[in-house]
Design a protein around this motif. Structure first.
Motif, short mmCIF file in Angstrom:
data_model
loop_
_atom_site.label_atom_id
_atom_site.label_comp_id
_atom_site.label_asym_id
_atom_site.label_seq_id
_atom_site.Cartn_x
_atom_site.Cartn_y
_atom_site.Cartn_z
N GLY A 300 0.81 -1.21 0.00
CA GLY A 300 0.00 0.00 0.00
C GLY A 300 0.84 1.25 0.00
N THR A 301 2.03 1.19 0.58
CA THR A 301 2.90 2.36 0.66
C THR A 301 3.50 2.71 -0.69
N SER A 302 4.06 1.72 -1.37
CA SER A 302 4.62 2.01 -2.70
C SER A 302 3.52 2.44 -3.67
N PHE A 303 2.32 1.88 -3.51
CA PHE A 303 1.18 2.28 -4.34
C PHE A 303 0.81 3.74 -4.08
N ASN A 304 0.68 4.12 -2.81
CA ASN A 304 0.24 5.47 -2.48
C ASN A 304 1.29 6.52 -2.81
N LEU A 305 2.56 6.12 -2.73
CA LEU A 305 3.62 7.07 -3.07
C LEU A 305 3.85 7.17 -4.59
N GLY A 306 3.11 6.37 -5.36
CA GLY A 306 3.21 6.43 -6.81
C GLY A 306 4.51 5.89 -7.35
N LEU A 307 5.10 4.94 -6.63
CA LEU A 307 6.39 4.39 -7.05
C LEU A 307 6.20 3.36 -8.15
N SER A 308 7.16 3.29 -9.05
CA SER A 308 7.12 2.27 -10.10
C SER A 308 7.77 0.98 -9.62
N LYS A 309 8.53 1.07 -8.53
CA LYS A 309 9.23 -0.10 -7.99
C LYS A 309 8.48 -0.63 -6.78
N HIS A 310 8.38 -1.94 -6.70
CA HIS A 310 7.73 -2.58 -5.57
C HIS A 310 8.67 -3.62 -4.96
N ALA A 311 8.36 -4.05 -3.77
CA ALA A 311 9.19 -5.08 -3.13
C ALA A 311 9.22 -6.34 -3.99
N ARG A 312 10.33 -7.02 -3.98
CA ARG A 312 10.56 -8.18 -4.86
C ARG A 312 10.01 -9.46 -4.21
N ALA A 313 8.70 -9.49 -4.08
CA ALA A 313 8.08 -10.62 -3.39
C ALA A 313 8.36 -11.95 -4.08
N ARG A 314 8.32 -11.97 -5.39
CA ARG A 314 8.54 -13.23 -6.10
C ARG A 314 9.96 -13.76 -5.87
N ASP A 315 10.95 -12.88 -5.90
CA ASP A 315 12.32 -13.32 -5.60
C ASP A 315 12.41 -13.81 -4.16
N MET A 316 11.78 -13.07 -3.24
CA MET A 316 11.83 -13.47 -1.83
C MET A 316 11.25 -14.86 -1.64
N ILE A 317 10.15 -15.15 -2.32
CA ILE A 317 9.48 -16.44 -2.16
C ILE A 317 10.17 -17.53 -2.96
N ASP A 318 10.41 -17.27 -4.24
CA ASP A 318 10.88 -18.32 -5.15
C ASP A 318 12.38 -18.56 -5.07
N LYS A 319 13.17 -17.50 -4.93
CA LYS A 319 14.62 -17.62 -4.96
C LYS A 319 15.22 -17.78 -3.56
N TYR A 320 14.72 -16.98 -2.62
CA TYR A 320 15.34 -16.97 -1.30
C TYR A 320 14.52 -17.73 -0.25
N GLU A 321 13.38 -18.24 -0.64
CA GLU A 321 12.53 -19.06 0.23
C GLU A 321 12.27 -18.39 1.57
N LEU A 322 11.88 -17.13 1.50
CA LEU A 322 11.60 -16.34 2.69
C LEU A 322 10.12 -16.46 3.09
N PRO A 323 9.80 -16.25 4.37
CA PRO A 323 8.41 -16.28 4.84
C PRO A 323 7.78 -14.89 4.79
#
Length: 434
Positions: A300-323
């Motif tokens: 919600g923060t990156s959305f409201n600030l109008g940022l084009s970049k978002h947290a790398r959730a897919r890398d966190m989940i798929d590559k780094y196996e983070l919770p």
């Protein structure tokens, strides 16, 4: 079995992540699903869960004080919002035009706006005014299906004003049905009176604020805004380690705007969570994974600030196996929303997370970001009976049909708090779940 206080029947679909521990990587997609289910509750705890006929057969001859039928609706664990700035004075809608014209967030802060604007309003507000404002927000969160919420200080930036925020949060925890988990965040910004003397302010936090917060048992966690122009890696390390010496578990606002190394610091100091992480590097994410730190993402923060970049959730989940966990980041500046369901939609749209991953991120992983996975975050026998009832046929419907509140009911500690989209009691009702 002597008696059941509450039997919930007619559950069209019960969906929950399994167990108590964080769900990492591909585990985030693994959910337990029971159709035509029932849940039995006694003394605020889940006593039995399974297919309705099996539950009824097991309870044959057992006294049941109350039965409610949810008429085919979906039931999930109560949602957990693990990163908010709940208690504050004032609003900042006047900054909206600046943001939309492209003025960077840190520039607004440097001009005396942003956090410092809210500091001025919070200092001027009485405890009762802060309590009333925060209680209204808690009611909105409750209506959205949230049953546990974290609340950070950080808008006082003096000893007394930080204590004022934390005392309000403590009072709300005692009087409101939601559980409020407090975090001390005196290191949210450098106040104007310490401009140019940032290390002196760090000294004040370390020698004056932290010992008093610990003495009054007003917080469980200590957080720092580790960012260029706010608190450096060295300053953040000092505050978090001193917080640990005072019994406060570290959290950290890490790598939100620039890749400063906050994720690596979170791992170094043994933080329970690292939050934001829009600019986290591969090295930082690898460090989080190695040391079991929960990344709390705030789309919600990156959305409201109008940022084009978002947290790398897919890398966190798929590559780094983070919770991965999700949260609103409710605050008056960068994300003024109490809607966790909006965050769920944004996680689907901008973070590319699946409905199953989103549920896991808003329940068991969020609970573990607050050190509460053994008690909440999944529907398991023995855990607190915190449940959300959705007017939705399945998980995918929640982010698909966006912009509305799908919550029909909320059960907190075995008590019906919301029913038919209405708050039906304001009693805290927490004594039975202790």
């Amino acid at each position: 079995m002597e008696r059941i206080d509450l039997l919930i029947t007619g559950i069209g679909r019960l969906v929950t992540p399994p167990g108590n521990a964080t769900r990492c990587g591909r585990e985030m997609k693994e959910i337990r699903e029971i159709t035509d289910a029932a849940v039995a509750i006694r003394n605020g705890r889940i006593t039995l869960v399974g297919p309705e006929q099996e539950v009824r057969d097991f309870l044959a001859g057992v006294e049941i004080a109350e039965t409610i039928d949810v008429c085919g609706r979906m039931v999930t664990p109560g949602l957990v919002d693990p990163h908010t700035h709940l208690v504050h004075g004032g609003t900042r809608e006047h900054e909206l035009a600046l943001k939309r014209s492209g003025v960077p967030y840190l520039d607004i802060l440097a001009q005396g706006g942003g956090i410092l604007s809210t500091v001025k309003s919070t200092r001027a507000a009485s405890e009762q005014e802060l309590y009333n404002k925060a209680r209204r927000s808690l009611n909105e969160m409750l209506m959205n299906g949230v049953t546990t919420v974290e609340a950070k200080s950080g808008y006082g930036l003096t000893l007394e004003d930080e204590l004022k925020q934390l005392r309000v949060a403590k009072c709300l925890n005692e009087t409101h049905p939601l559980d409020i988990v407090s975090t001390f965040m005196g290191a949210h910004a450098v106040p104007p009176e310490y401009k140019g003397r940032e290390d002196d302010f760090v000294d004040h936090i370390v020698h004056e604020m932290l010992p008093k917060v610990a003495e009054e048992v007003l917080a469980e966690f200590c957080d720092v805004f580790c960012e260029h122009g706010v608190f450096s890696i060295e300053q953040s390390r000092r505050i978090l380690l001193e917080g640990k010496r005072n019994g406060l578990i570290p959290k950290i606002h890490a790598d939100e705007i620039e890749p400063l190394g906050g994720a690596e610091l979170a791992s170094e100091v043994g933080a329970i969570s690292a939050e934001h992480l829009l600019a986290a590097t591969d090295e930082g994410l690898a460090a989080l994974s190695k040391h079991g730190v929960v990344p709390v993402l705030l789309p919600g923060t990156s959305f409201n600030l109008g940022l084009s970049k978002h947290a790398r959730a897919r890398d966190m989940i798929d590559k780094y196996e983070l919770p991965v966990a999700l949260s609103t980041d409710y605050n008056p500046g960068s994300c003024p929303t109490e809607s966790i369901q909006l965050v769920m939609m944004l996680a689907s749209l901008n973070l590319k997370m699946t409905p199953e991953e989103i549920l896991t991120a808003c329940t068991i992983n969020a609970a573990n970001a607050l050190g509460r996975g053994e008690h909440i975050g999944s529907i398991e026998v023995g855990k607190r009976a915190d449940l959300t009832i959705f007017d939705a046929p399945n998980l995918a419907y929640l982010p698909y049909h966006f912009g509305i509140n799908h919550t029909f009911g909320v059960i907190k500690n075995g008590n019906v708090i919301v029913w038919n989209r209405t708050i039906v009691t304001t009693e805290a009702g927490k004594e039975e779940a202790v």
